[in-house]
Design an enzyme around this catalytic site. Sequence first.
Site, PDB file in Angstrom:
ATOM      1  N   HIS A 293       1.575   1.509   5.147  1.00 44.49           N
ATOM      2  CA  HIS A 293       1.075   1.633   3.779  1.00 44.49           C
ATOM      3  C   HIS A 293      -0.445   1.715   3.845  1.00 44.49           C
ATOM      4  CE1 HIS A 293       1.312   1.541  -0.507  1.00 44.49           C
ATOM      5  NE2 HIS A 293       0.557   0.466  -0.596  1.00 44.49           N
ATOM      6  N   GLU A 304      -0.047  -6.675   5.604  1.00 48.57           N
ATOM      7  CA  GLU A 304       0.883  -5.741   6.231  1.00 48.57           C
ATOM      8  C   GLU A 304       0.897  -5.909   7.743  1.00 48.57           C
ATOM      9  OE1 GLU A 304       2.057  -0.977   6.269  1.00 48.57           O
ATOM     10  OE2 GLU A 304       0.097  -1.590   5.453  1.00 48.57           O
ATOM     11  N   HIS A 328      -5.252   7.380  -1.374  1.00 50.31           N
ATOM     12  CA  HIS A 328      -4.019   6.748  -1.843  1.00 50.31           C
ATOM     13  C   HIS A 328      -3.431   7.622  -2.937  1.00 50.31           C
ATOM     14  CE1 HIS A 328      -0.960   4.092  -2.918  1.00 50.31           C
ATOM     15  NE2 HIS A 328      -1.588   2.932  -2.819  1.00 50.31           N
ATOM     16  N   PHE A 388       2.343  -2.744  -6.362  1.00 50.25           N
ATOM     17  CA  PHE A 388       2.055  -3.888  -7.214  1.00 50.25           C
ATOM     18  C   PHE A 388       3.361  -4.511  -7.710  1.00 50.25           C
ATOM     19  CE2 PHE A 388      -2.430  -2.348  -8.736  1.00 50.25           C
ATOM     20  CZ  PHE A 388      -2.932  -2.679  -7.499  1.00 50.25           C
TER      21      PHE A 388
END
Length: 401
Positions: A293, A304, A328, A388
């Site tokens: 990610h 992560e 992103h 989120f």
Amino acid sequence: MNRVAVTGLGPVSSIGIGVSAFNDGLRTGRSGISPISSFDASGFPHRNAGEVPDFQPERLLRRVDAARWGRSSQFAAAAARLALADSGLDPAAVEADRVGAVVGTTSGESVVVEAVTAQQVEGGFGQMDPDLLGQITAGRLAHAVNTELELTGESLTLATACSASNYAIGYAYDMLATGEADVMFAGGADSVCRWAHAGFYRLGALTADACSPFDRDRSGILTGEGGAILMLENLDHARDRGARIYAEVLGYGLNCDANHPVAPDRTSIAECMRMAHRNASIKPEDVDYISAHGTGTPANDSVEAHAILDVFGDRVPPVSSIKSMIGHTMGAASGFGAIAGTLAIAHGFLPPTINWSNPDPALDRLDPVPNTARTATVRVVQNNGFAFGGNNAIVLIGAVE
């Protein structure tokens, strides 16, 4: 349960449109970051993003009239058209109701919402363009794919934010594995928009010039955009028609810890990895590469990375983030990660993490494939997607045996 093949790839990105250009961008470590042109960013301290500079939808689309659809829908439809062309499938050879689309998104058609809002603020409700109002619904992203390709099967848009493409791939995988469909188009689409840029800036998550995942001095994300669609197909169906098969989807894992609105949770991310491994019938040591990610924020990359260490122990595969190149891309992010992972398997290389300068002592066991792509034999890829609210989704992609 049917096996599920990846037979077509449709990237519309800031480092290239189409498989060849996108693959070349990954292998050369190209940066797709540039000054924002889609809205007036002069009032922001940070003004860069991963916009798609050469996107001309009318050159790619055959049935969708770009003037009547929002930019995110255009991205989705164009990416699906590219995936279909890449697959070599004759649509007439498949029943239209056995083919469908699942598209993930974060912002939907927020660019359209912003345009309509500006009209309302300037001239009142009567000044809102009815044609623009008709473009607002986020469900039009999947509908655009079905319209463009003349499909009558599943049409679903999933709004699980930045892990949405992996949710879409998982949903499509289930449709194919259980025999409910023969072919599915799955991935995500989003557009650079003012509210997302402003929101991430206000969160303190936006960096100024370059995204540097896993670097000691990483300071945040850059927003990006594009469409990332994979054509997935029943493996036997693909073999029967003599298709070129890139790889296969081995399985996926989903969970949602709902622990915090924006902070990732190490324990639930690690459990999502384990769920994905179980679903795909693999072990951690089978994974050759992790498409992370990797947003470039201090917290996300740390959580992560440590979740990866919790699961993989002493044998941690290379972990890189293509967000360093394309920004992103929100709901399209894990779609691009899946395409990158598929190309890694098909062409034997590891995409790099560019903008990497300083090792982080806290992540010293992580190999981020710094700055330069690397030749490698890749049999299994883990593609991470987190969002989120604790929406975690991980897809496993493997070479076809």
